[in-house]
Design an enzyme around this catalytic site. Structure first.
Site, mmCIF file in Angstrom:
data_model
loop_
_atom_site.group_PDB
_atom_site.id
_atom_site.type_symbol
_atom_site.label_atom_id
_atom_site.label_comp_id
_atom_site.label_asym_id
_atom_site.label_seq_id
_atom_site.Cartn_x
_atom_site.Cartn_y
_atom_site.Cartn_z
ATOM 1 C CB SER A 281 -0.843 -0.003 1.277
ATOM 2 O OG SER A 281 -1.417 1.268 1.517
ATOM 3 C CE1 TYR B 252 -4.326 -1.837 4.895
ATOM 4 C CE2 TYR B 252 -3.300 0.269 4.412
ATOM 5 C CZ TYR B 252 -3.927 -0.885 3.973
ATOM 6 O OH TYR B 252 -4.157 -1.091 2.633
#
Ligand code: NAD
Length: 258
Positions: free
Chosen positions: A144, A157
């Protein structure tokens, strides 16, 4: 459309939705036999139907990517049924909640790390031996832009995705000489169900993100999935250990002229 995956066997995790679903469809449309894995049974059925309607072939598997038993059984099944594995897109993931570190529930932190990072380790642990037996292959792990940045409230995350980047580099180093290329994909803001859920939870953050993206829009899932398919394709034959950022310019880091 090319048929550069004809006769190839490809595993896609998180294939029941979003980026994974589009990648599974694209691999299948280019000739691959796709193993589509997810915990979302309904999503998997939808993906299988879309692929079948387009004339492709997909086998679906209910798999929790954080479970070593599930992953080892899946790869054993692929080895038994298909006899080979040419590409794997380790893509399943969750965002987890948004909290400052001091408020982040520890169990939630562990869960995000399990689904996003342990899963990539487990996936590669069982994919690599089958790929070696197949004479080589390619792996793409979904990271990401949070593998490069520090999005406030998203410690678990960001930690998991920074970890995916590191794991990818190690796996690339260990396997390049065995004809297995390992790379990562770093999507930016992509308009998938995951993002829709997040936007409802945190609309201010969603608005801020869209404004801050130089392209002034999120990506369509296919725009991101295509990059993963490319990384796994013969067209990327000399790309090893890289993280391909597909983010509409989000991480350029400069300032626009007023
Ligand atoms: P999505 O929610 O549409 O799809 C994710 C899929 O993963 C779902 O079908 C879900 O059921 C599956 N999944 C979740 N936990 C699982 C588990 N334990 N075992 C098996 N499957 C599981 O989300 P998406 O946006 O397509 O996300 C795909 C990947 O892209 C994720 O790794 C995500 O972190 C990453 N990503 C997404 C964005 C974005 O903006 N959408 C940005 C950067 C990175």
């Amino acid at each position: 459309m090319t048929d550069d995956f004809k006769g190839k066997v490809v595993l896609v995790t998180g294939a029941g939705s979003g980026i994974g679903r589009h990648a599974a469809q694209t691999f299948a449309s280019r000739g691959a036999l796709v193993y589509a894995a997810d915990v979302n049974e309904q999503g998997l059925a939808g993906t299988q139907e879309l692929i079948a309607k387009a004339g492709g072939t997909a086998t679906v598997a209910w798999v929790d990517v954080a479970s070593e038993d599930d992953i080892s059984a899946l790869l054993a099944r692929i080895g038994k049924e298909a006899g080979r594995l040419d590409a794997a897109f380790n893509n399943a993931g969750i965002t987890g909640g948004t909290h400052r570190i001091e408020d982040y529930p520890t169990d939630d932190f562990d869960k995000v790390l399990s689904v996003n990072l342990r899963s990539v380790f487990l996936g590669m642990k069982y994919e690599l031996p089958l790929m070696k037996r197949s004479g080589g292959g390619a792996i793409c792990n979904t990271a990401s832009v949070a593998a490069l940045t520090g999005p406030g409230g998203m410690s678990a995350y960001a930690a998991s995705k920074h970890g995916v980047h590191g794991l990818t580099r190690v796996a690339a180093m260990e396997n390049a000489a065995h004809g297995i290329r390992v790379n990562a994909l770093a999507p930016g803001w992509t308009e998938t169900p995951m993002v829709a859920a997040n936007s409802i939870q945190n609309p201010a953050f969603a608005q801020l993100a869209r404004t801050a993206i130089p392209a002034k829009r999120g990506a369509q899932p296919a725009e991101v999935a295509d990059a993963a398919v490319w990384l796994c394709s013969p067209a990327a034959s000399y790309v090893i250990g890289q993280m391909l950022v597909v983010d509409g310019g989000m991480t350029i880091g400069g300032f626009e002229l007023p």
